[in-house]
Write an enzyme that holds these catalytic residues in place. Structure first.
Site, PDB file in Angstrom:
ATOM      1  N   ASP A 117      70.034  14.138  76.383  1.00 51.05           N
ATOM      2  CA  ASP A 117      71.600  14.262  77.074  1.00 51.05           C
ATOM      3  C   ASP A 117      71.415  15.776  77.690  1.00 51.05           C
ATOM      4  O   ASP A 117      72.393  16.361  77.566  1.00 51.05           O
ATOM      5  CB  ASP A 117      72.315  14.427  75.771  1.00 51.05           C
ATOM      6  CG  ASP A 117      72.788  12.781  75.414  1.00 51.05           C
ATOM      7  OD1 ASP A 117      72.767  11.979  76.236  1.00 51.05           O
ATOM      8  OD2 ASP A 117      73.351  12.774  74.256  1.00 51.05           O
ATOM      9  N   LYS A 143      68.934  14.777  82.640  1.00 48.43           N
ATOM     10  CA  LYS A 143      67.603  14.295  83.205  1.00 48.43           C
ATOM     11  C   LYS A 143      67.869  13.173  84.337  1.00 48.43           C
ATOM     12  O   LYS A 143      67.528  13.077  85.392  1.00 48.43           O
ATOM     13  CB  LYS A 143      66.607  13.674  82.263  1.00 48.43           C
ATOM     14  CG  LYS A 143      66.196  14.568  81.344  1.00 48.43           C
ATOM     15  CD  LYS A 143      64.799  14.012  80.574  1.00 48.43           C
ATOM     16  CE  LYS A 143      65.119  12.707  79.888  1.00 48.43           C
ATOM     17  NZ  LYS A 143      66.059  12.923  78.764  1.00 48.43           N
ATOM     18  N   THR A 144      68.703  12.368  83.883  1.00 52.80           N
ATOM     19  CA  THR A 144      69.277  11.278  84.806  1.00 52.80           C
ATOM     20  C   THR A 144      70.131  11.645  85.936  1.00 52.80           C
ATOM     21  O   THR A 144      69.734  11.291  87.043  1.00 52.80           O
ATOM     22  CB  THR A 144      69.950  10.141  84.181  1.00 52.80           C
ATOM     23  OG1 THR A 144      69.023   9.487  83.004  1.00 52.80           O
ATOM     24  CG2 THR A 144      70.377   8.870  85.228  1.00 52.80           C
ATOM     25  N   LYS A 153      61.310   4.540  85.308  1.00 58.87           N
ATOM     26  CA  LYS A 153      61.332   5.000  84.150  1.00 58.87           C
ATOM     27  C   LYS A 153      60.764   4.084  83.204  1.00 58.87           C
ATOM     28  O   LYS A 153      60.990   2.606  83.112  1.00 58.87           O
ATOM     29  CB  LYS A 153      62.794   5.042  83.574  1.00 58.87           C
ATOM     30  CG  LYS A 153      62.947   5.784  82.274  1.00 58.87           C
ATOM     31  CD  LYS A 153      64.440   6.114  82.020  1.00 58.87           C
ATOM     32  CE  LYS A 153      64.599   6.989  80.506  1.00 58.87           C
ATOM     33  NZ  LYS A 153      65.974   7.393  80.567  1.00 58.87           N
TER      34      LYS A 153
END
Length: 230
Positions: A13, A16-17, A37
């Site tokens: 959290d 990264k995304t 991924k």
């Protein structure tokens, strides 16, 4: 043949995304840009019962790319645990040969492929308690696919410790690091600015970008960003 880069983080959290989506979007302005991924957990089910790869969907929609969700991630789990535990509960453990095959299948489709990790650098992808299978960690994915990394960190309190420890561990494993991106950054915040300064001084790494909540674009030019890929 695509050039590739791994996006890891100091933990779960940290964004990264979100950062990966901005990276893919920036590259897609001038080149064919894709996302991959190895394993994705914590996903919701569609009405037909199939799992929706949430991170992949976010990147696809935010970056506005045409890549299919199916090609973005070979292993998708429902439980919001580390992939090794989610797969232990749900079945279908990660097979690295499948990961590699899927990764290689994208090489001729894109100019740049951004590969996102799960959790922090020490996150196990597969771990069989019985020992009948060799454990797979993110470092194995990075090394086997010959990737360099960018580290995403939260700009706030605690990041000096988590960032420097991540760098030291990666250095001990001879994993190449191209720089740092700080997320949840608030310009003018004295603590966050000092965190970034200290991380640079303690690691010798460059800050590539600082990302604010809600940013629609990554403040880094195409040439610098594309130069991180190999």
């Amino acid at each position: 043949m695509s050039k590739n880069l791994f996006i890891t983080g100091t933990g779960t959290d940290v964004g990264k995304t979100f950062v990966s989506a901005l990276i893919v979007k920036k590259l897609s302005e001038k080149a064919k840009s894709g996302y991959f991924k190895a394993a994705m957990s914590g996903n919701e089910r569609a009405e037909n019962g199939s799992l929706i790869p949430g991170d992949a969907k976010f990147v696809k929609e935010r970056a506005k790319i045409a890549q299919s969700l199916e090609s973005m991630c070979p292993y998708v789990y429902e439980n919001a645990y580390s992939p090794h535990l989610a797969s232990r509960i749900e079945g279908n453990p990660v097979n690295f040969e499948v990961v590699k095959k899927n990764f290689l299948s994208l090489q001729d489709e894109f100019d740049f492929l951004t590969v996102e990790g799960s959790g922090g650098i020490l996150c196990p992808i597969d771990f069989d308690k019985s020992g009948s299978r060799k454990a797979i960690f993110l470092e194995d994915v990075i090394s086997s696919l010959n990737l360099d990394s960018v580290i995403v960190a939260d700009a706030g309190l605690g990041t000096i410790n988590s960032l420097v420890l991540t760098v030291r561990y990666m250095e001990s494993k001879n994993l190449g690091i191209k720089g740092m991106i700080f997320n949840h950054f608030h310009p003018g915040n004295i603590m966050e600015e000092d965190n970034i300064f200290m991380c640079e001084k303690l690691t010798g790494l460059k800050t590539l970008a600082c990302v604010k909540d809600g940013d629609q674009n990554l403040e880094i030019d195409f040439e610098t960003l594309s130069g991180l890929y190999k």
